[in-house]
Design an enzyme around this catalytic site. Structure first.
Site, mmCIF file in Angstrom:
data_model
loop_
_atom_site.group_PDB
_atom_site.id
_atom_site.type_symbol
_atom_site.label_atom_id
_atom_site.label_comp_id
_atom_site.label_asym_id
_atom_site.label_seq_id
_atom_site.Cartn_x
_atom_site.Cartn_y
_atom_site.Cartn_z
ATOM 1 N N SER A 1 0.839 -1.187 0.000
ATOM 2 C CA SER A 1 0.000 0.000 0.000
ATOM 3 C C SER A 1 0.880 1.244 0.000
ATOM 4 C CB SER A 1 -0.956 -0.038 1.208
ATOM 5 O OG SER A 1 -1.942 0.960 1.118
ATOM 6 N N GLU B 1 -2.493 -2.946 -7.729
ATOM 7 C CA GLU B 1 -3.702 -3.027 -6.904
ATOM 8 C C GLU B 1 -4.048 -1.631 -6.428
ATOM 9 O OE1 GLU B 1 -4.036 -2.601 -3.293
ATOM 10 O OE2 GLU B 1 -2.005 -1.790 -3.221
ATOM 11 N N HIS C 1 -5.950 -5.121 -0.638
ATOM 12 C CA HIS C 1 -6.463 -4.731 0.671
ATOM 13 C C HIS C 1 -7.617 -5.601 1.163
ATOM 14 C CE1 HIS C 1 -4.076 -1.212 -0.376
ATOM 15 N NE2 HIS C 1 -4.197 -0.786 0.866
#
Length: 290
Positions: A102, A199, A268
């Site tokens: 992330s 992502e 996530h």
């Protein structure tokens, strides 16, 4: 690679971690034979960050330069790692592994390719023990041990021709929004020769579109050999959209004229399998082989 006796330093370069989740993850790491040290400022809070910028940066620098630390593990993503990038030392004195994903995608740009440093895209401690599935935890443990991963079946979205021969490359990528935020900086990613894993989370479709266009125009994806999409959690389409998110992403990436696949288990959601940035991999028979 044996884990017994290795030391983990927990750092929080970005958002405020939930210490209940972190402590459960620390207990898991200890059950793997790891010793764990928590950075001095991990429990701090400054606005929406885990402490003041200089304190978060100091924890990261200390972990990367301390010869007693083997693994630097990011507590949580969120936002804020960019403030710590100038604290990354020019050299790292001994072998270290950094783990995160992330917002930690920003750290990959600063650390990938540095001697003595291995970067693993894998669960943060905010979710390792509590938010991801058993397969993700097993993947993380196997990656730390440098064990060969099982081939991952993928969904083929686009191939330039009917030719589906093996595609070789190194793994790169991460979070789309964070990659875009680094475009034009000294930490901009390069995907030349890469199988690019992507992502994102909580981004409207048009924002993902905007980020990919920025990456395209900055040349970040130039030379990519393939794109592999992970999970896009809570990334809604416009109301009454007559297209899917995959449709949009294929349209955006198709100009590179390389294979595009989906369903790699990263992101996530509950699935977040670990992979090493820069590791060799191949696409063969609609599978990612590492």
């Amino acid at each position: 690679m044996k884990l017994d006796g290795k030391t983990v330093a927990v750092v929080a370069p970005a958002g405020v971690p939930d210490m209940t989740h972190v402590e459960q993850s620390i207990a898991l790491l200890e059950s793997w034979g790891l010793r764990v040290q928590v950075g001095a400022h991990v429990r701090d809070r400054y606005r929406y960050h885990a402490g003041k910028h200089e304190d978060r940066a100091a924890d990261l620098h200390r972990a990367l330069t301390d010869p007693s630390v083997d693994i630097v593990w990011v507590a949580r993503g969120g936002y804020g790692s960019v403030y710590t990038l100038r604290a990354v030392p020019e050299t790292v004195p001994c072998a270290k592994t950094l783990v995160g994903f992330s917002d930690a995608t920003a750290l990959f740009g600063a650390l990938h390719g540095m001697p003595n440093v291995r970067v693993i895209h894998g669960p943060t401690l905010n979710g390792l023990a509590t938010k991801h599935d058993d397969a993700s935890r097993e993947s993380m443990l196997a990656e730390l041990r440098e064990e060969r991963a099982a081939p991952v079946p993928l969904q083929r979205l686009y191939v330039p021709t009917t030719d589906t021969r093996r595609v070789d490359g190194h793994l790169a990528g991460g979070n789309i929004t964070v990659l875009a935020s680094l475009a034009g900086t000294q930490w901009q990613a390069s995907c030349d020769g890469a199988i690019v894993l992507l992502e994102d989370v909580t981004e409207l479709a048009y924002r993902i579109d905007r980020s990919i266009m920025q990456l395209r125009e900055a040349g970040v994806f130039d030379g990519a050999r393939a794109f592999v999409l992970g999970d896009f959690i809570r990334c809604p389409l416009p109301e009454n959209a007559d297209f899917t998110l995959h449709d949009m992403l294929v349209d955006l990436l198709k100009p590179y004229d390389v294979p595009i696949y989906a369903d790699f288990p990263i992101g996530h959601g509950t699935r977040n399998h670990a992979w090493t940035y820069g590791a060799r991999a191949a696409l063969e028979g609609d599978q990612l082989v590492r």
